[in-house]
Design an enzyme around this catalytic site. Structure first.
Site, PDB file in Angstrom:
ATOM      1  N   TRP A 151     -45.585 -29.512  15.568  1.00  0.00           N
ATOM      2  CA  TRP A 151     -46.869 -30.351  15.190  1.00  0.00           C
ATOM      3  C   TRP A 151     -48.152 -29.832  16.069  1.00  0.00           C
ATOM      4  O   TRP A 151     -49.432 -29.806  15.574  1.00  0.00           O
ATOM      5  CB  TRP A 151     -46.957 -31.439  14.823  1.00  0.00           C
ATOM      6  CG  TRP A 151     -46.273 -32.221  13.865  1.00  0.00           C
ATOM      7  CD1 TRP A 151     -45.068 -32.539  13.980  1.00  0.00           C
ATOM      8  CD2 TRP A 151     -46.580 -31.244  12.335  1.00  0.00           C
ATOM      9  NE1 TRP A 151     -44.124 -32.591  12.415  1.00  0.00           N
ATOM     10  CE2 TRP A 151     -45.284 -32.238  11.369  1.00  0.00           C
ATOM     11  CE3 TRP A 151     -46.958 -30.997  11.589  1.00  0.00           C
ATOM     12  CZ2 TRP A 151     -45.025 -31.840  10.306  1.00  0.00           C
ATOM     13  CZ3 TRP A 151     -46.998 -30.621  10.299  1.00  0.00           C
ATOM     14  CH2 TRP A 151     -45.825 -30.812   9.624  1.00  0.00           C
ATOM     15  N   ASP A 196     -52.629 -37.677  17.771  1.00  0.00           N
ATOM     16  CA  ASP A 196     -52.203 -37.574  16.777  1.00  0.00           C
ATOM     17  C   ASP A 196     -50.965 -38.094  17.239  1.00  0.00           C
ATOM     18  O   ASP A 196     -49.609 -37.987  17.690  1.00  0.00           O
ATOM     19  CB  ASP A 196     -51.621 -35.786  16.441  1.00  0.00           C
ATOM     20  CG  ASP A 196     -50.776 -35.823  15.054  1.00  0.00           C
ATOM     21  OD1 ASP A 196     -49.888 -37.513  14.445  1.00  0.00           O
ATOM     22  OD2 ASP A 196     -50.213 -35.194  14.296  1.00  0.00           O
ATOM     23  N   LYS A 211     -44.754 -42.609   7.433  1.00  0.00           N
ATOM     24  CA  LYS A 211     -44.103 -43.457   8.484  1.00  0.00           C
ATOM     25  C   LYS A 211     -43.875 -45.164   8.609  1.00  0.00           C
ATOM     26  O   LYS A 211     -43.468 -45.516   8.634  1.00  0.00           O
ATOM     27  CB  LYS A 211     -43.706 -42.319  10.242  1.00  0.00           C
ATOM     28  CG  LYS A 211     -43.800 -40.775   9.438  1.00  0.00           C
ATOM     29  CD  LYS A 211     -44.471 -40.122  10.433  1.00  0.00           C
ATOM     30  CE  LYS A 211     -44.318 -38.922  10.590  1.00  0.00           C
ATOM     31  NZ  LYS A 211     -43.495 -37.872   8.918  1.00  0.00           N
TER      32      LYS A 211
HETATM   33  N1  PMP Z   1     -48.719 -34.819  12.938  1.00  0.00           N
HETATM   34  C1  PMP Z   1     -46.590 -35.299  12.723  1.00  0.00           C
HETATM   35  C2  PMP Z   1     -46.883 -35.601  14.324  1.00  0.00           C
HETATM   36  C3  PMP Z   1     -46.110 -35.453  11.948  1.00  0.00           C
HETATM   37  O1  PMP Z   1     -45.332 -35.956  11.926  1.00  0.00           O
HETATM   38  C4  PMP Z   1     -46.584 -34.684  10.650  1.00  0.00           C
HETATM   39  C5  PMP Z   1     -46.110 -34.993   9.030  1.00  0.00           C
HETATM   40  N2  PMP Z   1     -45.095 -35.071   9.320  1.00  0.00           N
HETATM   41  C6  PMP Z   1     -48.080 -34.036  10.366  1.00  0.00           C
HETATM   42  C7  PMP Z   1     -48.935 -34.229  11.225  1.00  0.00           C
HETATM   43  C8  PMP Z   1     -48.136 -33.803   9.300  1.00  0.00           C
HETATM   44  O2  PMP Z   1     -48.605 -34.921   8.597  1.00  0.00           O
HETATM   45  P1  PMP Z   1     -49.626 -34.871   6.813  1.00  0.00           P
HETATM   46  O3  PMP Z   1     -47.839 -34.114   5.946  1.00  0.00           O
HETATM   47  O4  PMP Z   1     -49.486 -35.894   6.738  1.00  0.00           O
HETATM   48  O5  PMP Z   1     -50.984 -33.653   6.239  1.00  0.00           O
END
Ligand code: PMP
Length: 366
Positions: A107, A177, A201
């Protein structure tokens, strides 16, 4: 192994997100689905400007503030577009000369990729060469002198790597994040300039992104920013410049109330650490049959990632686990292996059932 005993029809859910919600929350939402608080309409059917929804969004904000002890000089906002939109919104609003990025997993890689479209990025730490197994020690980090902010991902959901501290960058705005570990433990919000997290989550359902932003950051936003990409616009309109995800915000409120009933974030932390401890202990005591991915002091309390002796066995493990009522254990498609996501709503019974399954599987397939 017998199937779940969580409730007559629910199984052991280890999905990484959207993920298990507290049973009590689902039951409450189910009870209120046809008539919210006796008004004869569902929350899905009323205006986001109605007095009923106003009190829901105010309550959700109040509960997030209480749980995380959010200081007064921060805004709590509910946005859309997922955490992925934040990868773009952060640089669009704040990257002027350059920004520092710390990369400890997939991420973080996506975040830095988006920032590079906007301007200069300093990759001040990356664990990629080591296979994303660790978070840096705080004392090892060196920030750039001209950086607009430093960005990191407090829990890398795919690799299962977690920071064990709230980053202090000595006055440089810290952007985090926290999608996959927010509300899993107390954090010191005052150390951050901006925290964002997809809700799917630990906070509720997909389609809501929680943003906690310090007031002084709002003043740095370019005057001509597009309204829907402008944190100021959301702050000035109390998250309601347009129609929000009303159902999602309603769930945030229910989940926060559930966490409060469970004793708040200190109790959540203890509960989560105990689950993680017994699961990692099962990995470590398997004579190398199961191999944890992350280095010990960076192991995620939320996403427990591990390997088996072969990919073939990993596939067999997931298939047989699913047959035994344990779902969502397959690692991310880009990464492989096994991942057990054991967020707040994952009961200890689920983890115990997984450990039991792991022991039997290793005995039969060793
Ligand atoms: N950052 C992290 C740490 C994630 O776990 C995720 C999704 N699993 C995201 C960003 C992306 O999130 P989204 O699908 O809500 O855009």
């Amino acid at each position: 192994m017998s199937k779940t005993k969580l409730s007559s029809e629910r199984i052991f859910n280890f999905s990484a997100g959207p993920s298990a919600l507290p049973l009590e929350v689902l039951e409450e939402a189910q009870r209120e689905l046809l008539s919210l608080g006796g008004i004869g309409m569902s929350v899905l059917e009323i205006s986001h400007r109605s007095k009923q929804f106003t009190s829901i969004i105010e309550s959700a904000e109040k509960n997030v503030r209480e749980l995380l002890s959010v200081p007064e000089n921060y805004q709590v906002l509910f946005l859309q577009g997922g955490a992925s939109l934040q990868f773009a919104m952060v640089p669009l609003n704040f990257l002027k000369s350059s920004a520092d990025y710390i990369t400890t997993g997939a991420w973080g890689q996506k975040a830095i990729r988006e920032a590079r479209r906007r301007g200069n990025v300093n990759p001040i730490f990356s664990a990629e060469a080591d296979g994303f197994k660790l978070a840096p020690r705080e004392s090892a980090l060196r920030f750039s002198s001209e950086t607009d902010y430093v960005h990191y991902v407090s829990n890398e959901t795919i690799q299962g790597v977690e920071f064990k501290y709230d980053l202090d960058a000595g006055g440089i705005p810290v952007v985090c994040d926290a999608s996959s570990n927010i509300l899993s433990k107390p954090i010191d919000v005052s150390k951050y300039a901006l925290i964002y997290a997809g809700a799917q989550k630990n906070i509720g359902s997909s389609g809501v992104t929680l943003v906690i932003i310090r007031d002084d950051m709002l003043e740095k936003i370019p005057a001509n920013q597009f309204a829907m990409l402008d944190y100021r616009h959301f702050a000035e309109n109390k998250s309601l410049p347009n129609t929000p995800n009303t159902w999602g915000i309603y769930l945030v409120d229910l989940v926060c109330k559930w966490i409060k009933r469970r004793g708040g974030l200190p109790a959540m932390k203890q509960f989560n650490e105990e689950k993680a401890k017994i699961l990692y202990a099962a990995i470590d005591s398997s004579d190398g049959y199961y191999r944890g991915h992350a280095e010990r002091d960076s192991r995620s309390v939320m996403n427990v990632t591990f390997r088996l002796p072969s990919e073939l066995l990993e596939n067999k493990f997931c298939t047989e686990a699913a047959e035994a009522g344990l779902d969502g254990l397959k690692g991310h498609k880009t990464f492989g292996g096994i991942r057990a996501s054991i967020y707040n709503a994952c009961p200890r019974e689920s983890v115990e059932a997984l450990i039991d399954f792991m022991k039997h599987f290793a005995e039969k397939n060793g």
